[in-house]
Design a protein around this motif. Structure first.
Motif, mmCIF file in Angstrom:
data_model
loop_
_atom_site.group_PDB
_atom_site.id
_atom_site.type_symbol
_atom_site.label_atom_id
_atom_site.label_comp_id
_atom_site.label_asym_id
_atom_site.label_seq_id
_atom_site.Cartn_x
_atom_site.Cartn_y
_atom_site.Cartn_z
ATOM 1 N N GLY A 189 0.801 -1.223 0.000
ATOM 2 C CA GLY A 189 0.000 0.000 0.000
ATOM 3 C C GLY A 189 0.835 1.273 0.000
ATOM 4 O O GLY A 189 0.355 2.323 0.424
ATOM 5 N N TYR A 190 2.057 1.191 -0.474
ATOM 6 C CA TYR A 190 2.936 2.360 -0.567
ATOM 7 C C TYR A 190 3.137 2.741 -2.036
ATOM 8 O O TYR A 190 3.051 1.884 -2.918
ATOM 9 C CB TYR A 190 4.309 2.060 0.047
ATOM 10 N N VAL A 191 3.456 4.002 -2.252
ATOM 11 C CA VAL A 191 3.895 4.426 -3.585
ATOM 12 C C VAL A 191 5.407 4.605 -3.516
ATOM 13 O O VAL A 191 5.916 5.313 -2.632
ATOM 14 C CB VAL A 191 3.259 5.766 -4.026
ATOM 15 N N ASN A 192 6.110 3.952 -4.414
ATOM 16 C CA ASN A 192 7.551 4.158 -4.499
ATOM 17 C C ASN A 192 7.815 5.465 -5.226
ATOM 18 O O ASN A 192 7.202 5.738 -6.255
ATOM 19 C CB ASN A 192 8.199 2.986 -5.232
ATOM 20 N N ILE A 193 8.731 6.271 -4.688
ATOM 21 C CA ILE A 193 9.057 7.542 -5.349
ATOM 22 C C ILE A 193 9.806 7.189 -6.640
ATOM 23 O O ILE A 193 10.814 6.479 -6.579
ATOM 24 C CB ILE A 193 9.981 8.422 -4.470
ATOM 25 N N PRO A 194 9.318 7.659 -7.805
ATOM 26 C CA PRO A 194 10.024 7.339 -9.059
ATOM 27 C C PRO A 194 11.500 7.735 -8.952
ATOM 28 O O PRO A 194 11.821 8.866 -8.570
ATOM 29 C CB PRO A 194 9.275 8.159 -10.114
ATOM 30 N N SER A 195 12.388 6.793 -9.247
ATOM 31 C CA SER A 195 13.803 6.987 -8.901
ATOM 32 C C SER A 195 14.692 7.306 -10.098
ATOM 33 O O SER A 195 15.894 7.487 -9.946
ATOM 34 C CB SER A 195 14.318 5.735 -8.185
#
Ligand SMILES: [Mg+2]
Length: 378
Positions: A351-357
């Motif tokens: 349920g998390y959004v990964n910060i676009p890296s």
């Protein structure tokens, strides 16, 4: 490095089903409408940004702003912020343009923006931000489905005329999802859109009544219970209730938030980098909030590029706890919201959004789609 050219499109990406935003009662959306601006540099690096459009209101603006952009060093962000401050004086609230500079800066330095501005986290807990008013049974069913999809937090709209109807929705969802899932509620009272359909107008007493009930339901925050500059009312409400009070999605610039913070209006401020002053202003506002022990969870409800820009700020600052993930199918879906991107932004299994890296904003624009659904205005 210098900016040498710019192009812009006004796009209307069709939605799969009409979407009925509670904040514009009586006016369903059939498209995700956006202005998309691309800046080109003499080193072959491009930067992109986007703002919300309704019709053709941005038509002349790209040509106007291009004069100030071409020949400029994209690293001179502070200087350009003052250009955008001037643009506001003549009626263009165009803070989103600043985001394209950060996209360039990130790509030029080989880093995602969040790592350049603080590198606080690589992912952030999402809340499914719903947008329509739906009866308690339907919302409860929706909520169960959202939890099955992986969301651990859900935001509901409470915008009926009758307080009891508002509370019935929150109660039904609480019963359906249990105590482990966070519930936020948004009254959308800070800015009212008049002219299409009826809507409730809250006052301090109503906000107090609702807040007392929400305390019992363990609500994570009550968003925009009063008008956006009702400093006295907001501060009184905040002292009155244990439910955190949030807001500020359409306030902008440093002095506006100085008042909201210093007068004790909010537990959580929600400036959106596309509306509030850009990414650098967001970083400054985060520090102002941090010093006052206030959370900063940006509003993100514009489109995929706006979400991406706000995500970069969320990754940079220490006092962010949740990512607004605009999602209310069948009308508002990741595919429709992020239609201008090659890939929609999604949540992970927890349920998390990964910060676009990837460098810059970390996302890629689907220019073929932009051209297919857009009118070139620069
Ligand atoms: Mg809101």
């Amino acid at each position: 490095m210098k900016i040498v050219d710019a192009e812009a499109y006004i796009c209307h990406f069709p939605l799969r089903e009409p979407f009925h935003p509670s904040w514009i009662p009586g006016l369903p959306s059939h498209a995700n409408s956006a202005v998309i601006l691309r800046l080109m540099t003499d080193e072959g690096i491009d930067g992109v940004c986007s703002g919300v459009a309704f019709a053709g209101e941005w038509k002349g603006f790209p040509e106007l702003i291009k004069v100030f952009l071409v020949g400029r060093d994209p690293f001179s962000v502070e200087d350009f912020v003052q250009v955008l401050r001037s643009a506001k004086v003549i009626g263009f609230r165009a803070w989103f343009v600043e985001i394209a500079l950060w996209d360039i800066i990130g790509k030029a330095t080989g880093q995602p923006v969040y790592r350049l501005l603080g590198g606080a986290r690589d992912r952030v807990k999402a809340y499914a931000s719903t947008g329509e008013l739906r009866d308690p049974e339907t919302r409860a069913r929706d909520a169960v489905r959202l939890v099955e999809e992986g969301f651990r937090a859900i935001k509901l709209r409470i915008r009926y005329d009758d307080i009891r109807r508002d509370l019935a929705v929150v109660e039904a969802v609480r019963v359906a999802v249990g105590d482990e899932v966070e519930i936020m509620v948004d009254a959308n009272q800070a800015w009212l859109i008049h002219g299409f359909g009826p809507y409730p107008k809250w006052d301090l007493k109503r906000a107090m009544t609702v807040a007392r009930e929400l305390e019992k339901l363990g609500v994570a925050w009550l968003e925009e219970p009063l008008r956006m500059r009702d400093y006295e009312g907001l501060a009184t409400l905040r002292r009155f209730t244990t439910v955190p009070i949030s807001g500020g999605e359409l306030n902008d610039d440093l002095d506006d938030f100085r008042e909201l913070i210093n007068r004790g209006c909010y537990d959580i401020i929600q400036p959106d980098v596309t509306f509030a002053g850009g990414i650098l202003a967001g970083r400054k506002l985060a520090a102002m909030a941090e010093a006052a022990h206030i959370i900063y969870n940006p509003h993100t409800w514009t489109n995929g590029l706006g979400l991406a820009a706000n995500l970069q700020l969320m990754g940079a600052i220490p006092n962010c706890t949740h990512c607004e993930y605009p999602y209310d199918p069948p009308g508002w879906t990741p595919e429709g919201r992020d239609a201008m991107l090659t890939e929609p932004i999604r949540i992970d299994g927890e349920g998390y959004v990964n910060i676009p890296s990837r460098p810059g904003l970390g996302v890629e624009v689907d220019w073929e789609k932009v051209r297919a659904h857009g009118e070139r205005v620069l």
